[in-house]
Design a protein around this motif. Structure first.
Motif, PDB file in Angstrom:
ATOM      1  N   GLN A   3       1.012  -1.115   0.041  1.00 36.23           N
ATOM      2  CA  GLN A   3       0.049  -0.050  -0.006  1.00 36.23           C
ATOM      3  C   GLN A   3       0.904   1.216   0.125  1.00 36.23           C
ATOM      4  O   GLN A   3       0.529   2.175  -0.450  1.00 36.23           O
ATOM      5  CB  GLN A   3      -1.199  -0.054   1.137  1.00 36.23           C
ATOM      6  CG  GLN A   3      -2.161  -1.222   1.093  1.00 36.23           C
ATOM      7  CD  GLN A   3      -2.993  -0.901   2.381  1.00 36.23           C
ATOM      8  OE1 GLN A   3      -3.468  -0.177   2.902  1.00 36.23           O
ATOM      9  NE2 GLN A   3      -2.639  -2.042   3.314  1.00 36.23           N
TER      10      GLN A   3
ATOM     11  N   THR B 293       2.976   1.677  -3.689  1.00 33.03           N
ATOM     12  CA  THR B 293       2.506   1.585  -4.874  1.00 33.03           C
ATOM     13  C   THR B 293       1.623   2.829  -5.272  1.00 33.03           C
ATOM     14  O   THR B 293       1.162   3.311  -4.392  1.00 33.03           O
ATOM     15  CB  THR B 293       1.302   0.476  -4.696  1.00 33.03           C
ATOM     16  OG1 THR B 293       1.977  -0.837  -4.574  1.00 33.03           O
ATOM     17  CG2 THR B 293       0.611   0.367  -6.219  1.00 33.03           C
ATOM     18  N   THR B 294       1.951   3.323  -6.279  1.00 31.77           N
ATOM     19  CA  THR B 294       1.427   4.816  -6.726  1.00 31.77           C
ATOM     20  C   THR B 294       0.339   4.770  -7.334  1.00 31.77           C
ATOM     21  O   THR B 294      -0.199   3.839  -7.678  1.00 31.77           O
ATOM     22  CB  THR B 294       2.607   5.306  -7.760  1.00 31.77           C
ATOM     23  OG1 THR B 294       2.552   4.480  -8.974  1.00 31.77           O
ATOM     24  CG2 THR B 294       4.117   5.308  -7.299  1.00 31.77           C
ATOM     25  N   SER B 295      -0.383   5.728  -7.414  1.00 29.52           N
ATOM     26  CA  SER B 295      -1.654   6.051  -8.055  1.00 29.52           C
ATOM     27  C   SER B 295      -1.744   5.470  -9.495  1.00 29.52           C
ATOM     28  O   SER B 295      -2.887   5.104  -9.990  1.00 29.52           O
ATOM     29  CB  SER B 295      -1.960   7.480  -8.176  1.00 29.52           C
ATOM     30  OG  SER B 295      -1.231   8.016  -8.934  1.00 29.52           O
TER      31      SER B 295
ATOM     32  N   LYS C  75      -4.898   7.531   2.107  1.00 30.65           N
ATOM     33  CA  LYS C  75      -4.594   7.225   0.773  1.00 30.65           C
ATOM     34  C   LYS C  75      -5.921   6.846   0.159  1.00 30.65           C
ATOM     35  O   LYS C  75      -6.487   5.836   0.571  1.00 30.65           O
ATOM     36  CB  LYS C  75      -3.395   6.293   0.583  1.00 30.65           C
ATOM     37  CG  LYS C  75      -2.899   6.318  -0.951  1.00 30.65           C
ATOM     38  CD  LYS C  75      -1.676   5.332  -0.942  1.00 30.65           C
ATOM     39  CE  LYS C  75      -1.093   5.208  -2.061  1.00 30.65           C
ATOM     40  NZ  LYS C  75       0.136   4.478  -2.272  1.00 30.65           N
TER      41      LYS C  75
ATOM     42  N   GLU D 242      -8.893   5.867  -2.901  1.00 30.40           N
ATOM     43  CA  GLU D 242      -8.762   4.738  -3.852  1.00 30.40           C
ATOM     44  C   GLU D 242      -7.985   5.024  -5.349  1.00 30.40           C
ATOM     45  O   GLU D 242      -7.792   4.077  -6.060  1.00 30.40           O
ATOM     46  CB  GLU D 242     -10.427   4.334  -4.491  1.00 30.40           C
ATOM     47  CG  GLU D 242     -11.128   5.593  -5.068  1.00 30.40           C
ATOM     48  CD  GLU D 242     -11.576   6.431  -4.055  1.00 30.40           C
ATOM     49  OE1 GLU D 242     -12.597   7.396  -4.583  1.00 30.40           O
ATOM     50  OE2 GLU D 242     -11.341   6.614  -2.864  1.00 30.40           O
ATOM     51  N   ASN D 243      -7.849   6.325  -5.636  1.00 28.02           N
ATOM     52  CA  ASN D 243      -6.980   6.818  -6.595  1.00 28.02           C
ATOM     53  C   ASN D 243      -5.556   6.707  -6.493  1.00 28.02           C
ATOM     54  O   ASN D 243      -4.653   7.342  -7.300  1.00 28.02           O
ATOM     55  CB  ASN D 243      -7.398   7.908  -7.201  1.00 28.02           C
ATOM     56  CG  ASN D 243      -8.815   7.947  -7.775  1.00 28.02           C
ATOM     57  OD1 ASN D 243      -9.214   7.006  -8.500  1.00 28.02           O
ATOM     58  ND2 ASN D 243      -9.946   8.839  -7.341  1.00 28.02           N
ATOM     59  N   GLY D 244      -5.140   6.484  -5.256  1.00 28.07           N
ATOM     60  CA  GLY D 244      -3.641   6.685  -4.744  1.00 28.07           C
ATOM     61  C   GLY D 244      -3.387   7.997  -4.313  1.00 28.07           C
ATOM     62  O   GLY D 244      -2.031   8.114  -4.410  1.00 28.07           O
TER      63      GLY D 244
ATOM     64  N   TYR E 264      -3.019  10.988  -1.524  1.00 30.16           N
ATOM     65  CA  TYR E 264      -2.938  11.329  -0.105  1.00 30.16           C
ATOM     66  C   TYR E 264      -3.784  12.541   0.225  1.00 30.16           C
ATOM     67  O   TYR E 264      -3.859  13.092  -0.447  1.00 30.16           O
ATOM     68  CB  TYR E 264      -1.274  11.401   0.151  1.00 30.16           C
ATOM     69  CG  TYR E 264      -0.288  10.285  -0.132  1.00 30.16           C
ATOM     70  CD1 TYR E 264      -0.183   9.231   0.876  1.00 30.16           C
ATOM     71  CD2 TYR E 264       0.461  10.345  -1.295  1.00 30.16           C
ATOM     72  CE1 TYR E 264       0.565   8.112   0.284  1.00 30.16           C
ATOM     73  CE2 TYR E 264       1.253   9.519  -1.425  1.00 30.16           C
ATOM     74  CZ  TYR E 264       1.384   8.311  -0.549  1.00 30.16           C
ATOM     75  OH  TYR E 264       2.173   7.452  -1.082  1.00 30.16           O
TER      76      TYR E 264
ATOM     77  N   ASN F 261       1.487  14.216  -3.904  1.00 33.73           N
ATOM     78  CA  ASN F 261       0.736  14.084  -5.066  1.00 33.73           C
ATOM     79  C   ASN F 261       1.004  14.518  -6.359  1.00 33.73           C
ATOM     80  O   ASN F 261       0.404  14.526  -7.315  1.00 33.73           O
ATOM     81  CB  ASN F 261      -0.868  14.554  -4.651  1.00 33.73           C
ATOM     82  CG  ASN F 261      -1.512  13.967  -3.413  1.00 33.73           C
ATOM     83  OD1 ASN F 261      -1.212  12.520  -3.332  1.00 33.73           O
ATOM     84  ND2 ASN F 261      -2.205  14.421  -2.505  1.00 33.73           N
TER      85      ASN F 261
END
Length: 495
Positions: free
Chosen positions: A193, A196-198, A291, A293-295, A297, A493
């Motif tokens: 988690q 892993t990026t968006s 964070k 669902e789209n990655g 913050y 972001n």
């Protein structure tokens, strides 16, 4: 036969571990600290009467299996060939292991498995302390920026340096390497988690169980003197009744003025507050940074769950925290608990190694999960596990081979897929089996990432923990740092 061997190994290991806990002794360590092989440490808790797992020398079958091992082959049907690579897993904590004459059946099976993968796929691999904790981030950055002929997989700790390395393009995108399947349950989810990026890129991995962090230690003698059976706390934990309210009830019972002079001289708690605040927030389903669902913050410091937890922790400190001498060292809380000056402390699992053994506490201690907040129905603990990365200076071929080797290195030992090797070091450091079989076993499966560690600039001590008080509430401090945190998070972001 293979299933019987595995069952026998686990049962024998459990019996041996129980025998080894007749006294509170240890070697000053608890957990694996990210080394991935707690059972290869020369441990006295041996599985000595179990038949060895086959070394894999039998003839291969049509499905690619040799004995218990499965051979992975390339497009031409040949075993993958790593070309004699000498691979180092580069960390700061893994000492060279001497030959272990008292190796357990598991130890021997793992050594045989490692020998087999290295000979089959033509490489060598070794995890080794190559630097210090303080120097490891700079060592990695310098190497990744300049490159080299070595074959390194680096171990890095969570924090600003790791995320700076990601932001500056120094970490290889592991999602591009088809030899890694991150849907496999062996990969630690909290690291996945965090790293892993968006857009689905993966910059770090961990195929080792989560290392348990903060729970509640308790002094068994002091509890008994207060008329409380220490076993009753484990019973509360088993029944999912170990809550904030139950914890405060016990604090009320044990805190007292023993000589009736109007001054409390038996305090309920002594805590390192940064551990207490973090554990309290996570235990209530809160978080400092989230964070989505789209990655992306976001600042979650002012959420109801987080504010409730911080206010509760402040209230507990006000009522039950030991008053420290004016000249006390920064780590006085650790020695205070060890000396029996307080009944409870919120601390991380590794601390047990300091409190056990001949030079540790005189009193026996127990360990339970941090109690559940009112918004939760299960126990959780925060995760800050070490992360394994491949530097981006390597080309695709080398990166693939390193990932392939690491994947094999961290796979379960054939015949011991259900063997809990992580328990061995913990068992050497705790005073009772419940601490490991019940508490740690729950914690290793319930790690929650601290996403603030992914945000460069955020420093939880000066930003929050050190400043909040009855006179400067969590809500006031959250408002004071809101814009600063927004700038840091926007940068993370890519805004």
């Amino acid at each position: 036969m293979r299933n019987w061997k595995r069952f026998a190994a686990v049962m024998m290991a459990a019996a041996t571990m129980v025998t080894g806990l007749t006294a509170c002794g240890g070697n000053g360590t608890a957990g694996t600290s990210g080394n991935g092989d707690a059972a290869n440490s020369g441990d006295e808790n041996k599985v000595s009467d179990v038949e060895d797992v086959a070394a894999g020398t039998e003839s291969g079958s049509d499905d690619g299996e040799i004995g218990q091992y499965t051979v992975l082959t390339d497009a031409d049907g040949n075993p993958y060939d790593l070309g004699g690579m000498d691979i180092i897993i580069y960390d700061w904590f893994t000492a060279d292991q001497e030959d272990n004459e008292d190796a357990s059946a598991y130890d021997e099976a793992r050594e045989e498995y490692l020998d087999w993968i290295q000979s089959t796929y033509n490489f060598t691999i070794k995890q080794k302390a190559m630097t210090s904790w303080a120097d490891s981030p700079e060592d990695f950055s310098n190497y990744a920026a300049t490159g080299g002929d070595e074959n390194y997989i680096f171990c890095l700790y969570q924090g600003g340096a790791l995320m700076s390395a990601e932001a500056n393009g120094l970490l290889y995108d592991l999602s591009t390497l088809d030899c890694l399947d991150f849907s496999d349950s062996k990969w630690e989810s909290s690291v996945a988690q965090l790293m892993t990026t968006s857009d689905g890129k993966v910059y770090g991995m961990r195929a080792i169980p989560h290392e348990a962090t903060a729970g509640i230690y308790f002094n068994k003698r002091l509890l008994q003197e207060a008329g409380i059976d220490p076993e009753s706390i484990y019973e509360l934990q088993r029944n999912k009744e170990w809550t904030w309210d139950k914890f405060e009830e016990l604090c009320q019972q044990v805190q007292k003025d023993t000589d009736n002079d109007g001054v409390i001289d038996q305090y309920a708690m002594t805590n390192f507050t940064s551990s207490l605040y973090s554990a309290a927030v996570i235990s209530n389903g809160g978080q400092f940074v989230g964070k989505d669902e789209n990655g992306m913050y976001y600042n979650d410091l002012e959420s109801d769950a987080t504010m409730e937890a911080l206010n509760w922790a402040l209230d507990m400190l006000d009522k039950y925290e030991m008053v420290y001498p004016e000249d006390a060292a920064w780590d006085y809380t650790y020695t205070a608990f060890a000396n029996g000056e307080a009944v409870f402390t919120c601390e991380e699992a590794y601390r047990a190694g300091d409190w056990s053994g001949e030079d540790g506490m005189e009193d026996e201690f127990g360990f339970v999960c941090f109690p559940m907040g009112p918004r939760m129905d299960h126990y959780v603990n925060y995760a800050k596990d070490n992360v394994f990365v491949i530097p981006s200076c390597y080309d695709e071929d080398k990166a693939w081979k390193l990932a392939f080797a690491y994947n094999l290195y961290t796979d379960p030992v054939p015949g011991y897929e259900d063997y809990e090797a992580w328990k061995v070091d913990y068992m050497k450091s705790f005073c009772d089996t419940e601490s490991v079989d019940e508490t740690i076993a729950t914690m290793v499966d319930s790690g929650v990432p601290l996403f603030e560690k992914a945000i460069n600039g955020i420093d939880m001590g000066p930003d929050l923990f050190w400043g909040i008080s009855k006179d400067n509430t969590p809500a006031q401090q959250a408002e004071a740092i809101r814009n600063t945190w927004k700038a840091y998070i926007d940068t993370a972001n890519g805004l």
